[in-house]
Structure formats: C-alpha cells, structure tokens
Motif scaffolding. Structure first.
Motif, PDB file in Angstrom:
ATOM      1  N   ILE A 185      61.843  62.149  44.350  1.00 42.17           N
ATOM      2  CA  ILE A 185      62.519  61.780  45.591  1.00 42.17           C
ATOM      3  C   ILE A 185      61.511  61.966  46.720  1.00 42.17           C
ATOM      4  O   ILE A 185      60.929  63.050  46.856  1.00 42.17           O
ATOM      5  CB  ILE A 185      63.757  62.676  45.842  1.00 42.17           C
ATOM      6  CG1 ILE A 185      64.677  62.718  44.619  1.00 42.17           C
ATOM      7  CG2 ILE A 185      64.495  62.252  47.100  1.00 42.17           C
ATOM      8  CD1 ILE A 185      65.286  61.411  44.241  1.00 42.17           C
TER       9      ILE A 185
ATOM     10  N   VAL B 213      60.663  61.457  50.925  1.00 44.96           N
ATOM     11  CA  VAL B 213      61.219  61.216  52.257  1.00 44.96           C
ATOM     12  C   VAL B 213      60.204  61.643  53.318  1.00 44.96           C
ATOM     13  O   VAL B 213      59.556  62.673  53.188  1.00 44.96           O
ATOM     14  CB  VAL B 213      62.557  61.968  52.447  1.00 44.96           C
ATOM     15  CG1 VAL B 213      62.396  63.463  52.329  1.00 44.96           C
ATOM     16  CG2 VAL B 213      63.226  61.596  53.758  1.00 44.96           C
TER      17      VAL B 213
ATOM     18  N   PHE C  27      70.199  66.567  52.865  1.00 43.84           N
ATOM     19  CA  PHE C  27      69.405  65.751  51.950  1.00 43.84           C
ATOM     20  C   PHE C  27      68.853  66.619  50.814  1.00 43.84           C
ATOM     21  O   PHE C  27      68.962  66.266  49.631  1.00 43.84           O
ATOM     22  CB  PHE C  27      68.266  65.094  52.741  1.00 43.84           C
ATOM     23  CG  PHE C  27      67.415  64.144  51.962  1.00 43.84           C
ATOM     24  CD1 PHE C  27      67.690  62.784  51.958  1.00 43.84           C
ATOM     25  CD2 PHE C  27      66.310  64.590  51.249  1.00 43.84           C
ATOM     26  CE1 PHE C  27      66.889  61.897  51.257  1.00 43.84           C
ATOM     27  CE2 PHE C  27      65.513  63.720  50.538  1.00 43.84           C
ATOM     28  CZ  PHE C  27      65.805  62.359  50.545  1.00 43.84           C
TER      29      PHE C  27
ATOM     30  N   TYR D 247      70.121  65.999  46.897  1.00 38.27           N
ATOM     31  CA  TYR D 247      69.211  65.553  45.839  1.00 38.27           C
ATOM     32  C   TYR D 247      68.714  66.709  44.975  1.00 38.27           C
ATOM     33  O   TYR D 247      68.438  66.518  43.783  1.00 38.27           O
ATOM     34  CB  TYR D 247      68.057  64.737  46.432  1.00 38.27           C
ATOM     35  CG  TYR D 247      68.557  63.402  46.906  1.00 38.27           C
ATOM     36  CD1 TYR D 247      68.941  62.419  46.004  1.00 38.27           C
ATOM     37  CD2 TYR D 247      68.710  63.138  48.260  1.00 38.27           C
ATOM     38  CE1 TYR D 247      69.448  61.207  46.425  1.00 38.27           C
ATOM     39  CE2 TYR D 247      69.206  61.923  48.698  1.00 38.27           C
ATOM     40  CZ  TYR D 247      69.574  60.962  47.774  1.00 38.27           C
ATOM     41  OH  TYR D 247      70.078  59.764  48.192  1.00 38.27           O
TER      42      TYR D 247
ATOM     43  N   LEU E 117      62.283  57.423  43.910  1.00 35.77           N
ATOM     44  CA  LEU E 117      63.177  56.900  44.939  1.00 35.77           C
ATOM     45  C   LEU E 117      62.640  57.260  46.320  1.00 35.77           C
ATOM     46  O   LEU E 117      62.763  58.396  46.762  1.00 35.77           O
ATOM     47  CB  LEU E 117      64.584  57.482  44.775  1.00 35.77           C
ATOM     48  CG  LEU E 117      65.292  57.216  43.450  1.00 35.77           C
ATOM     49  CD1 LEU E 117      66.583  58.007  43.369  1.00 35.77           C
ATOM     50  CD2 LEU E 117      65.565  55.735  43.304  1.00 35.77           C
TER      51      LEU E 117
ATOM     52  N   LEU F 194      63.238  57.316  50.036  1.00 35.46           N
ATOM     53  CA  LEU F 194      64.477  57.267  50.815  1.00 35.46           C
ATOM     54  C   LEU F 194      64.234  57.705  52.243  1.00 35.46           C
ATOM     55  O   LEU F 194      63.235  58.346  52.542  1.00 35.46           O
ATOM     56  CB  LEU F 194      65.524  58.184  50.180  1.00 35.46           C
ATOM     57  CG  LEU F 194      65.944  57.860  48.752  1.00 35.46           C
ATOM     58  CD1 LEU F 194      66.676  59.033  48.130  1.00 35.46           C
ATOM     59  CD2 LEU F 194      66.813  56.620  48.734  1.00 35.46           C
ATOM     60  N   ASP F 195      65.181  57.375  53.114  1.00 33.28           N
ATOM     61  CA  ASP F 195      65.217  57.944  54.455  1.00 33.28           C
ATOM     62  C   ASP F 195      66.151  59.139  54.408  1.00 33.28           C
ATOM     63  O   ASP F 195      67.000  59.253  53.522  1.00 33.28           O
ATOM     64  CB  ASP F 195      65.721  56.914  55.470  1.00 33.28           C
ATOM     65  CG  ASP F 195      64.685  55.840  55.772  1.00 33.28           C
ATOM     66  OD1 ASP F 195      63.480  56.105  55.627  1.00 33.28           O
ATOM     67  OD2 ASP F 195      65.084  54.725  56.156  1.00 33.28           O
TER      68      ASP F 195
ATOM     69  N   GLU G  42      69.909  58.611  53.843  1.00 35.62           N
ATOM     70  CA  GLU G  42      70.335  57.801  52.698  1.00 35.62           C
ATOM     71  C   GLU G  42      70.761  58.719  51.551  1.00 35.62           C
ATOM     72  O   GLU G  42      69.968  59.502  51.033  1.00 35.62           O
ATOM     73  CB  GLU G  42      69.209  56.873  52.239  1.00 35.62           C
ATOM     74  CG  GLU G  42      68.879  55.819  53.266  1.00 35.62           C
ATOM     75  CD  GLU G  42      67.750  54.903  52.841  1.00 35.62           C
ATOM     76  OE1 GLU G  42      67.886  53.696  53.079  1.00 35.62           O
ATOM     77  OE2 GLU G  42      66.738  55.383  52.274  1.00 35.62           O
TER      78      GLU G  42
ATOM     79  N   ILE H 131      72.524  58.187  47.944  1.00 29.88           N
ATOM     80  CA  ILE H 131      72.975  57.190  46.985  1.00 29.88           C
ATOM     81  C   ILE H 131      74.207  57.677  46.232  1.00 29.88           C
ATOM     82  O   ILE H 131      74.412  58.881  46.068  1.00 29.88           O
ATOM     83  CB  ILE H 131      71.848  56.789  45.996  1.00 29.88           C
ATOM     84  CG1 ILE H 131      71.352  58.000  45.204  1.00 29.88           C
ATOM     85  CG2 ILE H 131      70.712  56.113  46.733  1.00 29.88           C
ATOM     86  CD1 ILE H 131      70.386  57.645  44.098  1.00 29.88           C
TER      87      ILE H 131
END
Length: 120
Positions: free
Chosen positions: A8, A10, A22, A26, A92, A94-95, A98, A100
């Motif tokens: 992940i 960011v 976040f 995650y 992934l 991501l911002d 975000e 999912i």
C-alpha cells in the motif's frame, strides 16, 4: 487461497485526521508492514502520527518533501512498486482519502477474506 502480500503506497502532507484512519484501515486488512507512507514535508504536528505509524510497522519515507515531488508522486511511487515487485503480489497506490471496499448486491462489504479472494 493463494498467498498474497499487498503493498500500500500513499503520499501525504499534514493529513492529521485521515492518515491515522488510513493506517488503521489498511493495517488491519493487509498488515502494517504493507503500508509505505511518503511524507511530503508535513509540519511538526504530524511527527507523532508518523512515528506511531512506524512503531506499528509502516515504512515512512521522508525523502520527498517538495512541491515537485508531489507533482511527480506517480513516478516516485511507481519506482518503489518496481523496487518491491518481489515482495508484494499486489500493489495499491492510493490517496489518503481512498478506502477500498467490495460491493455485492448493493451492499458495501469490508472483508479481508473477500479482498484476498477478489485479488486472487
């Protein structure tokens, strides 16, 4: 189920409210070790939040703190994804805002097992 490791990625700056959410979201789904946070020059209020993420097992990278780094975040994160291609099956980018999820018959579901099944 096939063994999967998620990466992940960011890039953030001063996301005092969103970054802890976040990290928890995650981290609980894929493991804190999977999270790579690129800090884009946050102020001192972020230090405890970033330290907490590191203590949980996240990787925090402080090398990209300029506006041009933020403009080039796709390239920067892409290089890290390539660098970690052997370590993570799924990457992934991501911002920070975000999160999912999976939708089944109109219902939104957050399930580690379903994520792994979906990505396999």
């Amino acid at each position: 189920m096939k063994h999967m490791n998620f990466g992940i990625y960011v890039m953030q700056k001063n996301e005092n409210i969103l970054l802890p959410l976040f990290v928890e979201y995650y981290g609980n789904l894929f493991g804190y070790y999977s999270i790579h946070i690129f800090d884009n020059g946050s102020d001192d209020t972020m230090k405890p939040i970033l330290l907490n993420a590191e203590l949980k097992g996240c990787t925090v990278i402080y090398d990209y703190d300029s506006a041009s780094d933020f403009e080039n975040k796709g390239k920067i994160i892409g290089e890290y994804i390539t660098k970690n291609i052997q370590r993570f099956n799924i990457s992934l980018p991501l911002d920070c805002d975000e999160f999912i999820g999976i939708e089944i018959s109109g219902e939104h579901i957050i399930s580690k097992e379903l994520f792994y099944k979906y990505f396999s």
